[in-house]
Every structure is written in C-alpha cells, then in structure tokens.
Design an enzyme around this catalytic site. Structure first.
Site, PDB file in Angstrom:
ATOM      1  N   ARG A  76       0.893  -1.210  -0.083  1.00 51.26           N
ATOM      2  CA  ARG A  76       0.026  -0.016   0.030  1.00 51.26           C
ATOM      3  C   ARG A  76       0.826   1.348   0.144  1.00 51.26           C
ATOM      4  O   ARG A  76       0.328   2.302  -0.068  1.00 51.26           O
ATOM      5  CB  ARG A  76      -0.773  -0.173   1.276  1.00 51.26           C
ATOM      6  CG  ARG A  76      -2.371  -0.113   1.003  1.00 51.26           C
ATOM      7  CD  ARG A  76      -2.851  -0.030   2.506  1.00 51.26           C
ATOM      8  NE  ARG A  76      -4.289   0.126   2.710  1.00 51.26           N
ATOM      9  CZ  ARG A  76      -5.219  -0.646   2.688  1.00 51.26           C
ATOM     10  NH1 ARG A  76      -5.113  -1.927   2.422  1.00 51.26           N
ATOM     11  NH2 ARG A  76      -6.471  -0.144   2.880  1.00 51.26           N
TER      12      ARG A  76
ATOM     13  N   ARG B 130      -9.817   7.307   4.618  1.00 52.42           N
ATOM     14  CA  ARG B 130      -9.278   6.167   3.844  1.00 52.42           C
ATOM     15  C   ARG B 130      -9.002   6.392   2.322  1.00 52.42           C
ATOM     16  O   ARG B 130      -8.123   5.809   1.875  1.00 52.42           O
ATOM     17  CB  ARG B 130     -10.139   4.833   4.043  1.00 52.42           C
ATOM     18  CG  ARG B 130     -10.045   4.263   5.527  1.00 52.42           C
ATOM     19  CD  ARG B 130     -11.158   3.436   5.738  1.00 52.42           C
ATOM     20  NE  ARG B 130     -11.346   2.240   4.869  1.00 52.42           N
ATOM     21  CZ  ARG B 130     -12.456   1.682   4.565  1.00 52.42           C
ATOM     22  NH1 ARG B 130     -13.640   2.047   5.364  1.00 52.42           N
ATOM     23  NH2 ARG B 130     -12.475   0.609   3.655  1.00 52.42           N
TER      24      ARG B 130
ATOM     25  N   ARG C 199     -21.624  -2.378   3.208  1.00 50.15           N
ATOM     26  CA  ARG C 199     -20.925  -3.563   3.187  1.00 50.15           C
ATOM     27  C   ARG C 199     -21.392  -4.107   4.499  1.00 50.15           C
ATOM     28  O   ARG C 199     -21.350  -3.572   5.525  1.00 50.15           O
ATOM     29  CB  ARG C 199     -19.548  -3.213   3.050  1.00 50.15           C
ATOM     30  CG  ARG C 199     -18.497  -4.553   3.540  1.00 50.15           C
ATOM     31  CD  ARG C 199     -17.375  -4.666   3.144  1.00 50.15           C
ATOM     32  NE  ARG C 199     -16.648  -3.636   3.565  1.00 50.15           N
ATOM     33  CZ  ARG C 199     -15.428  -3.165   3.507  1.00 50.15           C
ATOM     34  NH1 ARG C 199     -14.568  -3.990   2.322  1.00 50.15           N
ATOM     35  NH2 ARG C 199     -14.750  -2.054   4.078  1.00 50.15           N
TER      36      ARG C 199
ATOM     37  N   ARG D 173     -18.399  -3.098   9.538  1.00 50.59           N
ATOM     38  CA  ARG D 173     -16.748  -2.615   9.986  1.00 50.59           C
ATOM     39  C   ARG D 173     -16.805  -1.361  10.655  1.00 50.59           C
ATOM     40  O   ARG D 173     -17.345  -0.647  10.010  1.00 50.59           O
ATOM     41  CB  ARG D 173     -15.833  -2.642   8.721  1.00 50.59           C
ATOM     42  CG  ARG D 173     -15.127  -4.118   8.568  1.00 50.59           C
ATOM     43  CD  ARG D 173     -14.232  -4.252   7.534  1.00 50.59           C
ATOM     44  NE  ARG D 173     -13.520  -3.150   6.981  1.00 50.59           N
ATOM     45  CZ  ARG D 173     -12.624  -3.205   5.991  1.00 50.59           C
ATOM     46  NH1 ARG D 173     -12.866  -4.174   5.150  1.00 50.59           N
ATOM     47  NH2 ARG D 173     -11.820  -1.849   5.605  1.00 50.59           N
TER      48      ARG D 173
HETATM   49  P1  AP5 Z   1     -14.780  -5.542  -0.635  1.00 48.52           P
HETATM   50  O1  AP5 Z   1     -14.620  -6.575  -1.816  1.00 48.52           O
HETATM   51  O2  AP5 Z   1     -15.071  -5.386   0.716  1.00 48.52           O
HETATM   52  O3  AP5 Z   1     -13.872  -4.155  -1.230  1.00 48.52           O
HETATM   53  P2  AP5 Z   1     -12.064  -3.970  -0.694  1.00 48.52           P
HETATM   54  O4  AP5 Z   1     -11.758  -3.588  -2.171  1.00 48.52           O
HETATM   55  O5  AP5 Z   1     -11.847  -5.147  -0.229  1.00 48.52           O
HETATM   56  O6  AP5 Z   1     -12.514  -2.690   0.358  1.00 48.52           O
HETATM   57  P3  AP5 Z   1     -11.782  -2.374   1.638  1.00 48.52           P
HETATM   58  O7  AP5 Z   1     -12.611  -1.541   2.262  1.00 48.52           O
HETATM   59  O8  AP5 Z   1     -11.663  -3.922   2.436  1.00 48.52           O
HETATM   60  O9  AP5 Z   1     -10.439  -2.139   1.317  1.00 48.52           O
HETATM   61  P4  AP5 Z   1      -9.441  -1.251   2.037  1.00 48.52           P
HETATM   62  O10 AP5 Z   1      -8.195  -1.519   1.221  1.00 48.52           O
HETATM   63  O11 AP5 Z   1      -9.829   0.000   2.879  1.00 48.52           O
HETATM   64  O12 AP5 Z   1      -9.550  -1.971   3.724  1.00 48.52           O
HETATM   65  P5  AP5 Z   1      -8.553  -3.036   4.381  1.00 48.52           P
HETATM   66  O13 AP5 Z   1      -9.230  -4.168   5.158  1.00 48.52           O
HETATM   67  O14 AP5 Z   1      -7.475  -3.651   3.361  1.00 48.52           O
HETATM   68  O15 AP5 Z   1     -16.347  -4.743  -1.407  1.00 48.52           O
HETATM   69  C1  AP5 Z   1     -16.861  -3.443  -0.731  1.00 48.52           C
HETATM   70  C2  AP5 Z   1     -18.432  -3.593  -1.071  1.00 48.52           C
HETATM   71  O16 AP5 Z   1     -18.622  -3.576  -2.455  1.00 48.52           O
HETATM   72  C3  AP5 Z   1     -18.798  -4.897  -0.492  1.00 48.52           C
HETATM   73  O17 AP5 Z   1     -20.109  -4.375  -0.114  1.00 48.52           O
HETATM   74  C4  AP5 Z   1     -19.163  -5.697  -1.690  1.00 48.52           C
HETATM   75  O18 AP5 Z   1     -20.301  -6.533  -1.747  1.00 48.52           O
HETATM   76  C5  AP5 Z   1     -19.403  -4.502  -2.907  1.00 48.52           C
HETATM   77  N1  AP5 Z   1     -18.740  -4.920  -4.071  1.00 48.52           N
HETATM   78  C6  AP5 Z   1     -17.712  -5.731  -4.486  1.00 48.52           C
HETATM   79  N2  AP5 Z   1     -17.528  -5.986  -5.756  1.00 48.52           N
HETATM   80  C7  AP5 Z   1     -18.616  -5.289  -6.454  1.00 48.52           C
HETATM   81  C8  AP5 Z   1     -18.947  -5.406  -7.784  1.00 48.52           C
HETATM   82  N3  AP5 Z   1     -18.270  -5.774  -8.642  1.00 48.52           N
HETATM   83  N4  AP5 Z   1     -20.063  -4.571  -7.978  1.00 48.52           N
HETATM   84  C9  AP5 Z   1     -21.060  -4.034  -6.835  1.00 48.52           C
HETATM   85  N5  AP5 Z   1     -20.569  -4.113  -5.634  1.00 48.52           N
HETATM   86  C10 AP5 Z   1     -19.306  -5.053  -5.353  1.00 48.52           C
HETATM   87  O19 AP5 Z   1      -7.772  -2.076   5.345  1.00 48.52           O
HETATM   88  C11 AP5 Z   1      -8.242  -1.467   6.680  1.00 48.52           C
HETATM   89  C12 AP5 Z   1      -7.568  -0.690   7.242  1.00 48.52           C
HETATM   90  O20 AP5 Z   1      -6.249  -1.576   7.673  1.00 48.52           O
HETATM   91  C13 AP5 Z   1      -6.715   0.306   6.504  1.00 48.52           C
HETATM   92  O21 AP5 Z   1      -7.531   1.608   6.508  1.00 48.52           O
HETATM   93  C14 AP5 Z   1      -5.360   0.739   7.172  1.00 48.52           C
HETATM   94  O22 AP5 Z   1      -5.411   1.468   8.505  1.00 48.52           O
HETATM   95  C15 AP5 Z   1      -4.989  -0.851   7.730  1.00 48.52           C
HETATM   96  N6  AP5 Z   1      -4.353  -1.618   6.620  1.00 48.52           N
HETATM   97  C16 AP5 Z   1      -4.520  -2.561   5.860  1.00 48.52           C
HETATM   98  N7  AP5 Z   1      -3.541  -2.978   5.134  1.00 48.52           N
HETATM   99  C17 AP5 Z   1      -2.460  -2.069   5.237  1.00 48.52           C
HETATM  100  C18 AP5 Z   1      -1.497  -2.120   4.811  1.00 48.52           C
HETATM  101  N8  AP5 Z   1      -0.709  -2.839   3.864  1.00 48.52           N
HETATM  102  N9  AP5 Z   1      -0.463  -0.940   5.063  1.00 48.52           N
HETATM  103  C19 AP5 Z   1      -0.981   0.071   6.309  1.00 48.52           C
HETATM  104  N10 AP5 Z   1      -2.241   0.018   6.699  1.00 48.52           N
HETATM  105  C20 AP5 Z   1      -2.897  -1.147   6.360  1.00 48.52           C
END
Ligand code: AP5
Length: 230
Positions: free
Chosen positions: A98, A181, A137, A170
């Site tokens: 990221r 975010r 979600r 969440r």
């Molecule tokens: P979903 O598949 O859940 O989307 P996503 O891209 O996985 O979204 P996230 O919110 O999980 O991504 P993120 O990167 O912000 O969170 P993360 O957990 O990594 O789909 C979302 C919605 O859309 C669902 O309702 C689904 O049904 C719908 N949908 C999906 N596909 C669709 C389609 N084709 N059409 C219509 N609807 C659809 O990170 C969370 C936090 O953790 C960060 O903010 C940060 O604080 C920390 N973190 C995580 N990784 C790191 C890292 N590598 N470095 C630093 N901090 C980190």
C-alpha cells in the site's frame, strides 16, 4: 469447484484498488479457485485488534482514523505470513502493498524466493460508487463472506447465506472514516499504480462489472482459460 481441474497459481498476485473496489470479494474467489492463501493485511490487522494483541492495540487507533498502519508493523506481519508453507504454490495479496516501501520490500521477498514478478490486478471503479459500496457492506462474523445491503443482500436480512453467521458492519465503514481512507489511498497507494505499470506488471480490470464477471476476467488474466461470465 472440481479439485481435479484446479490449476497451479505458482506466483504472487496483488489486488490493487481503492477501498471498496472489490479486492476482498475477488480475492476470496480467486484464492479458493487456486487453493492458495488469501492474505488480507486488513483482516490480519483486524484479527490482532479483536484479540487485543500488542500489535492490535497499536494499530486500532490508526485504523479507526482511516490512516495507514506504519510500514514496519505491516511488513513484519506479512513477511512472517508469506514464509509459511501454505504459500508455496502462490498467494493472493489483498490490501498489500500500500506504500512504495512496502512494494520495494515485497520485491525483495519475492526475489529471495526466486519467484517471478507478481501479477498486479488493478480494479478500476468509478469513485462515485465507493461510498455506497462501503456504507452498505456487511461481513459474516463467522466465515468473512462479504455482502452489500443495497446491491448484494443476503437471503435473510442480517444473516450469512452460507453459515447463518451474524452480518456485521466494519468499524471503519463510517462516512468520516471512509473519507480519510480514500484520501490515504490517493496520497500513499495510488502511486503504486504507476510503479507497477512502468514495470509492465499491472493489468486494469473493470471493477464496475458484476462480481462474477469480474472474477471471470481475473481468472482469464491469470491464464486459466476461464471465460468471463456474460
Ligand atoms: P470489498 O470486496 O469488501 O472491497 P475492498 O476493495 O476489499 O474494500 P476494503 O474496504 O476492504 O479495502 P480497504 O483497502 O480499505 O480495507 P482493508 O481491510 O485492506 O467490497 C466492498 C463492497 O462492495 C461490498 O459490500 C461488496 O459486496 C461490494 N462489491 C464488491 N464488488 C462489487 C461489484 N463488482 N459490484 C458491486 N458491488 C461490489 O484495510 C483496512 C485498514 O487496515 C486500512 O485503512 C489501514 O488502516 C489498515 N491496513 C490494511 N492494510 C494495510 C497496509 N498494507 N499498510 C498499512 N495499513 C494497512
């Protein structure tokens, strides 16, 4: 899925895109198809938070604000996870890397394992849709299945279709946190699109298509011969 027809992934696949782009939804399907681990740094961090580990206590206030957790925390966690034997046939990385330092460290890890270059799948989604996707979600508390109360609702409200688990929202899917975010993505993660594109490793995928169609496209890119659903 027919186990006999399962193909070998044999490499790292990176799912890149803004919050709500569908990375987690697709990573679950693709990892299951290939029988490889789905490595979501967000899920790993949330697991630490729910178990109140020292790492979780450090990460929680940062995640609650919508900021990125410091690179060194995430890198240690990922390096340890990748080294486990279940990743020998490849893995799907969701939400990692990221930042540029995370991407450079991943390059080193993959080189040390004599792995080829990763495939980077970049989900392109109209930003106007992200807020609705994230506020709508809901995730199964048992199996992690992802739903959307507007567009992919469960058959029974509040319950997972697969195992009847409670569907939870969440903590960071609140509008003010979502704004942070998305800002963090633009400032710190978007530059990775150019980083990987310059190296010829990135493929854009239309993340606005129906989920099954997106899965079909990703499997095509990964060379399975699967056709995208129409
Ligand atoms: P979903 O598949 O859940 O989307 P996503 O891209 O996985 O979204 P996230 O919110 O999980 O991504 P993120 O990167 O912000 O969170 P993360 O957990 O990594 O789909 C979302 C919605 O859309 C669902 O309702 C689904 O049904 C719908 N949908 C999906 N596909 C669709 C389609 N084709 N059409 C219509 N609807 C659809 O990170 C969370 C936090 O953790 C960060 O903010 C940060 O604080 C920390 N973190 C995580 N990784 C790191 C890292 N590598 N470095 C630093 N901090 C980190």
């Amino acid at each position: 899925m027919d186990e006999a027809h399962r193909q070998t992934l044999g490499r790292a696949v990176i799912f890149l895109g803004p919050p709500g782009a569908g990375k987690g939804t697709q990573a679950k399907q693709v990892a299951k198809y290939f029988g490889v681990p789905h490595l979501s740094t967000g899920d790993m961090l949330r697991d630490h938070v729910s178990h109140d580990t020292p790492l979780g206590r450090r990460a929680k206030p940062i995640m609650d604000r919508g900021d990125l957790v410091p690179d060194e925390i995430v890198l240690d966690m990922v390096a340890e996870r990748i080294a486990r034997p279940d990743g020998a046939n490849g893995f799907v990385l969701d939400g990692f890397p990221r930042t540029l330092p995370q991407a450079e460290k991943l390059d080193q890890i993959l080189q040390a394992r004599s792995w080829g270059k990763p495939v980077v799948v970049h989900f392109v989604v109209d930003p106007a849709h992200l807020l609705r996707r994230l506020t709508g979600r809901r995730t199964c508390a048992i199996g992690g299945e992802i739903y959307n109360i507007y567009d992919q609702p469960p058959r029974v409200a509040g319950r997972c279709d697969n195992d009847g688990g409670e569907l939870i929202q969440r903590a960071d899917d609140q509008e003010e946190v979502i704004a942070e975010r998305l800002a963090a993505y633009e400032a710190q993660t978007r530059p990775l699109v150019d980083y990987y594109r310059r190296q010829g490793m990135l493929v854009d995928v239309d993340g606005m298509a129906l989920p099954a169609s997106v899965t079909g496209r990703v499997l095509e890119i990964l060379g399975t011969g699967q056709q995208a659903a129409r």
